[in-house]
Design an enzyme around this catalytic site. Structure first.
Site, PDB file in Angstrom:
ATOM      1  N   ARG A  18       0.839  -1.197   0.000  1.00  0.00           N
ATOM      2  CA  ARG A  18       0.000   0.000   0.000  1.00  0.00           C
ATOM      3  C   ARG A  18       0.865   1.235   0.000  1.00  0.00           C
ATOM      4  O   ARG A  18       1.983   1.228   0.473  1.00  0.00           O
ATOM      5  CB  ARG A  18      -0.877   0.021   1.253  1.00  0.00           C
ATOM      6  CG  ARG A  18      -2.002  -0.981   1.283  1.00  0.00           C
ATOM      7  CD  ARG A  18      -3.087  -0.705   0.267  1.00  0.00           C
ATOM      8  NE  ARG A  18      -3.471   0.696   0.179  1.00  0.00           N
ATOM      9  CZ  ARG A  18      -4.451   1.259   0.854  1.00  0.00           C
ATOM     10  NH1 ARG A  18      -5.189   0.557   1.684  1.00  0.00           N
ATOM     11  NH2 ARG A  18      -4.724   2.539   0.706  1.00  0.00           N
TER      12      ARG A  18
ATOM     13  N   ARG B  23       2.963   3.708 -16.458  1.00  0.00           N
ATOM     14  CA  ARG B  23       3.376   3.074 -17.718  1.00  0.00           C
ATOM     15  C   ARG B  23       4.657   3.698 -18.245  1.00  0.00           C
ATOM     16  O   ARG B  23       5.470   3.030 -18.877  1.00  0.00           O
ATOM     17  CB  ARG B  23       2.270   3.199 -18.763  1.00  0.00           C
ATOM     18  CG  ARG B  23       1.147   2.240 -18.551  1.00  0.00           C
ATOM     19  CD  ARG B  23       0.172   2.235 -19.733  1.00  0.00           C
ATOM     20  NE  ARG B  23      -1.094   1.669 -19.297  1.00  0.00           N
ATOM     21  CZ  ARG B  23      -2.128   2.377 -18.873  1.00  0.00           C
ATOM     22  NH1 ARG B  23      -2.075   3.689 -18.852  1.00  0.00           N
ATOM     23  NH2 ARG B  23      -3.230   1.777 -18.478  1.00  0.00           N
TER      24      ARG B  23
ATOM     25  N   CYS C  34      -7.267   2.317 -12.759  1.00  0.00           N
ATOM     26  CA  CYS C  34      -7.517   3.494 -11.924  1.00  0.00           C
ATOM     27  C   CYS C  34      -8.984   3.521 -11.506  1.00  0.00           C
ATOM     28  O   CYS C  34      -9.848   3.054 -12.235  1.00  0.00           O
ATOM     29  CB  CYS C  34      -7.212   4.775 -12.690  1.00  0.00           C
ATOM     30  SG  CYS C  34      -5.506   4.951 -13.187  1.00  0.00           S
TER      31      CYS C  34
ATOM     32  N   GLU D 291     -11.662   7.577  -5.573  1.00  0.00           N
ATOM     33  CA  GLU D 291     -11.967   7.413  -4.151  1.00  0.00           C
ATOM     34  C   GLU D 291     -13.364   7.959  -3.848  1.00  0.00           C
ATOM     35  O   GLU D 291     -13.862   8.832  -4.560  1.00  0.00           O
ATOM     36  CB  GLU D 291     -10.953   8.172  -3.289  1.00  0.00           C
ATOM     37  CG  GLU D 291      -9.614   7.518  -3.176  1.00  0.00           C
ATOM     38  CD  GLU D 291      -9.613   6.269  -2.306  1.00  0.00           C
ATOM     39  OE1 GLU D 291     -10.433   6.156  -1.361  1.00  0.00           O
ATOM     40  OE2 GLU D 291      -8.782   5.400  -2.585  1.00  0.00           O
TER      41      GLU D 291
ATOM     42  N   ARG E 206      -3.688   7.035  -4.242  1.00  0.00           N
ATOM     43  CA  ARG E 206      -3.372   5.838  -3.467  1.00  0.00           C
ATOM     44  C   ARG E 206      -3.006   4.717  -4.426  1.00  0.00           C
ATOM     45  O   ARG E 206      -3.440   4.708  -5.572  1.00  0.00           O
ATOM     46  CB  ARG E 206      -4.573   5.420  -2.613  1.00  0.00           C
ATOM     47  CG  ARG E 206      -4.890   6.371  -1.482  1.00  0.00           C
ATOM     48  CD  ARG E 206      -6.201   5.959  -0.800  1.00  0.00           C
ATOM     49  NE  ARG E 206      -6.491   6.738   0.379  1.00  0.00           N
ATOM     50  CZ  ARG E 206      -7.105   7.921   0.375  1.00  0.00           C
ATOM     51  NH1 ARG E 206      -7.496   8.470  -0.757  1.00  0.00           N
ATOM     52  NH2 ARG E 206      -7.344   8.554   1.506  1.00  0.00           N
TER      53      ARG E 206
ATOM     54  N   TYR F 133       4.181   6.065   2.206  1.00  0.00           N
ATOM     55  CA  TYR F 133       3.310   7.241   2.209  1.00  0.00           C
ATOM     56  C   TYR F 133       4.189   8.477   2.109  1.00  0.00           C
ATOM     57  O   TYR F 133       5.092   8.662   2.926  1.00  0.00           O
ATOM     58  CB  TYR F 133       2.444   7.261   3.474  1.00  0.00           C
ATOM     59  CG  TYR F 133       1.434   6.141   3.452  1.00  0.00           C
ATOM     60  CD1 TYR F 133       0.142   6.369   3.004  1.00  0.00           C
ATOM     61  CD2 TYR F 133       1.792   4.849   3.815  1.00  0.00           C
ATOM     62  CE1 TYR F 133      -0.782   5.336   2.931  1.00  0.00           C
ATOM     63  CE2 TYR F 133       0.882   3.810   3.742  1.00  0.00           C
ATOM     64  CZ  TYR F 133      -0.408   4.060   3.302  1.00  0.00           C
ATOM     65  OH  TYR F 133      -1.304   3.029   3.218  1.00  0.00           O
TER      66      TYR F 133
ATOM     67  N   ARG G 117      -2.228   7.024   7.123  1.00  0.00           N
ATOM     68  CA  ARG G 117      -1.967   5.756   7.811  1.00  0.00           C
ATOM     69  C   ARG G 117      -0.693   5.883   8.646  1.00  0.00           C
ATOM     70  O   ARG G 117       0.344   5.361   8.303  1.00  0.00           O
ATOM     71  CB  ARG G 117      -1.798   4.627   6.786  1.00  0.00           C
ATOM     72  CG  ARG G 117      -3.030   4.208   6.056  1.00  0.00           C
ATOM     73  CD  ARG G 117      -4.139   3.639   6.954  1.00  0.00           C
ATOM     74  NE  ARG G 117      -3.722   2.532   7.775  1.00  0.00           N
ATOM     75  CZ  ARG G 117      -3.906   1.240   7.461  1.00  0.00           C
ATOM     76  NH1 ARG G 117      -4.471   0.912   6.325  1.00  0.00           N
ATOM     77  NH2 ARG G 117      -3.513   0.297   8.283  1.00  0.00           N
TER      78      ARG G 117
END
Length: 120
Positions: free
Chosen positions: A7, A63, A74, A77, A89, A107, A115
């Site tokens: 993540r 890419r 894609c 959110e 994200r 992150y 997070r």
């Protein structure tokens, strides 16, 4: 060899294609580097972006760094009131020979606030 999910997230200061490209390249590169992975280890990558980012698809930037043969997608959110804005994200699936607890999640650029339990 196990399949692991990595993540990460990054935050843009503006909805700008050049910044999107820089931020996504930085994020994906950091995920690979910090986990000791090669592009060939990737199985698939899911990118999401907040509704305020519409300048380009994050996958297009990925890419550009050699992920053309990796399945990329894609999505947007959910527009949650008060959520952090201008965030991309990523959830990458990779073949890794480490326990789930040793996967390094990345992150960047202020997205650490999302997070704090995972941010390095």
């Amino acid at each position: 060899m196990s399949v692991r999910a990595l993540r990460g997230a990054t935050r843009l200061s503006a909805d700008d294609p050049a910044e999107m490209t820089d931020a996504v390249v930085e994020l994906v590169s950091a995920l690979l580097e910090r986990n000791g992975l090669d592009r060939a280890d990737l199985i698939s990558v899911i990118f999401t972006s907040t509704p305020d980012l519409v300048c380009m698809f994050p996958a297009a930037a990925a890419r550009g760094i050699g992920l053309g043969d990796v399945p990329l997608i894609c999505a947007q959110e959910i527009a949650v009131p008060g959520a952090l804005s201008r965030v991309v994200r990523v959830m990458a699936h990779a073949e890794m020979d480490v326990p789930r607890s040793e996967v390094v999640h990345v992150y960047l650029r202020g997205a650490e606030a999302l997070r704090q339990d995972l941010a390095q």
